[in-house]
Design an enzyme around this catalytic site. Structure first.
Site, short mmCIF file in Angstrom:
data_model
loop_
_atom_site.label_atom_id
_atom_site.label_comp_id
_atom_site.label_asym_id
_atom_site.label_seq_id
_atom_site.Cartn_x
_atom_site.Cartn_y
_atom_site.Cartn_z
N SER A 45 1.00 -1.01 -0.15
CA SER A 45 -0.18 0.45 -0.10
C SER A 45 1.15 1.35 0.10
CB SER A 45 -1.19 0.04 1.44
OG SER A 45 -2.07 -0.88 1.10
N SER A 53 -5.71 3.44 4.65
CA SER A 53 -5.18 2.53 3.57
C SER A 53 -6.13 2.24 3.12
CB SER A 53 -4.28 1.41 4.12
OG SER A 53 -2.89 0.95 3.09
N LYS A 84 -0.08 3.46 -2.62
CA LYS A 84 -1.08 4.78 -2.58
C LYS A 84 -0.11 5.96 -2.25
CE LYS A 84 -4.56 1.79 -0.39
NZ LYS A 84 -3.94 1.13 -0.34
#
Length: 369
Positions: free
Chosen positions: A148, A205, A151
């Site tokens: 993640s 997240s 992101k």
């Protein structure tokens, strides 16, 4: 006739002599038969007592360990015509737990690299943010799955595209993770502004939010991923490649050096700094307030001065962390990849902080690399 009477008398005497022994044998046989009947009449019913749990140890390291498990059982028996309840502990063999799945770093042998701080991360990098001077590195040029942390590039592309942050986006079935079946608090049909989607994607997240951000880019998700890779090339992130906007694929890869470049670029945007470091926030989803928290507990620690951060985890990547922080008056970029243990990445950040606090100018340690 006299002989016949004599023989008859002897036979009668013999019968009287044998009668007591036969009676004894008959009594013993009857006693055994009665005992057998009582034994057979006992009925036992095994019931797992409500609330009882099996216990056992987890596998240690990479070897599975079978440990006997105990169960409390309730037995109902019939003794002398009366029902009686007794409790017993029964030990049964435990099924060995499966060994942990190796990460991509493990498969590359990076977990064998040792360092002076005994970090649990296979990859580590610390840079002085002001001049990009390397203060610490360990396997920092190896491209690995980044989960993640992806992101953060998603956020960078969104803010630099100048899209309307107040536009309302809808979570659709296309945003549901059908590869790893990750959980989400956002139901299909939930509506949030682009700003709120970005907020919870960076802070909590949120995978479906990150997916929706990519889908709602001009040209859809394929165009968004192309923009992510184009931005990576522009920043000189030569070991980086993206295939989605949420980081669930192991094909999203980067080196620690590349992620340090991403952190420096993202730090230039106040919105990314704010959204990624909020300890918690309440956002509206379809008109209903929802509270979300940060996946990095260090942002709520008053002992830390964190300006930007992003965590990540999938099985192939291990625990990951990218962070900007001020330590002893110096702004640094920290990157930890392929860390083992839920709190290991933040524990490694703590070890690194103590090392930096004790660090004297010109006394640098550069292990690994």
């Amino acid at each position: 006739m006299a002989k016949f009477k004599l023989a008859l008398g002897l036979l009668a005497s013999l019968l009287f002599a044998l009668a007591p022994a036969a009676a004894v044998h008959a009594k013993e046989a009857a006693s055994k038969s009665s005992a057998a009947k009582k034994q057979n009449s006992k009925k036992a019913k095994v019931v797992l007592r409500k609330g009882a749990r099996a216990t056992g140890d987890r596998a240690i390291g990479t070897r599975a360990k079978a440990v006997p498990r105990e169960k409390a059982v309730r037995r109902v028996v019939t003794v002398r015509g009366k029902r009686k309840v007794i409790y017993q502990r029964v030990t049964s063999a435990a099924v060995p737990m499966a060994a942990p799945m190796p990460t991509m770093g493990d498969l590359a042998g990076l977990n064998l690299t040792r360092d002076p701080l005994d970090l649990k991360s296979s990859v580590a990098l610390v840079l002085d943010q002001s001049n990009a001077e390397v203060l610490f590195e360990k396997n920092s040029n190896v491209a690995l799955p980044i989960a993640s942390i992806t992101k953060m590039m998603t956020g960078l592309v969104v803010v630099e595209a100048g899209q309307d942050m107040d536009e309302v986006l809808t979570i659709t079935d296309d945003d549901v993770d059908r590869a790893k079946f990750s959980s989400s608090r956002l139901k299909v049909g939930s509506q949030l502004t682009r700003s709120n989607m970005l907020h919870i994607a960076l802070m909590s997240s949120e995978n479906r939010a990150a997916s929706a951000l990519g889908r709602n880019y001009p040209g859809g998700l394929p165009a968004f991923v192309s923009a992510m890779n184009a931005k990576a090339r522009k920043l000189g992130m030569n070991d980086t490649h993206y295939v989605d906007s949420n980081g669930l694929s192991k094909m999203n890869v980067a080196s620690a050096h590349d992620l340090a470049k991403l952190a420096m670029a993202a730090f230039q945007h106040p919105l990314l700094r704010q959204f990624s470091t909020d300890p918690k926030a309440i956002v509206e989803a379809s008109g209903h307030p929802m509270q979300f928290g940060n996946t990095n507990h260090l942002v709520a620690n008053p002992g830390w001065d964190i300006g930007l951060q992003k965590t990540g985890f999938i099985n192939e990547a291990g625990r990951c962390l990218m962070m900007q922080a001020v330590i002893e008056g110096r702004s640094v970029i920290m990157v930890f990849l392929d860390s083992k243990g839920k709190q290991s990445r933040t524990a490694d950040a703590g070890r690194m902080r103590k090392w930096l606090e004790a660090l004297k100018p010109g006394n640098l340690v550069l292990p690994g690399g």
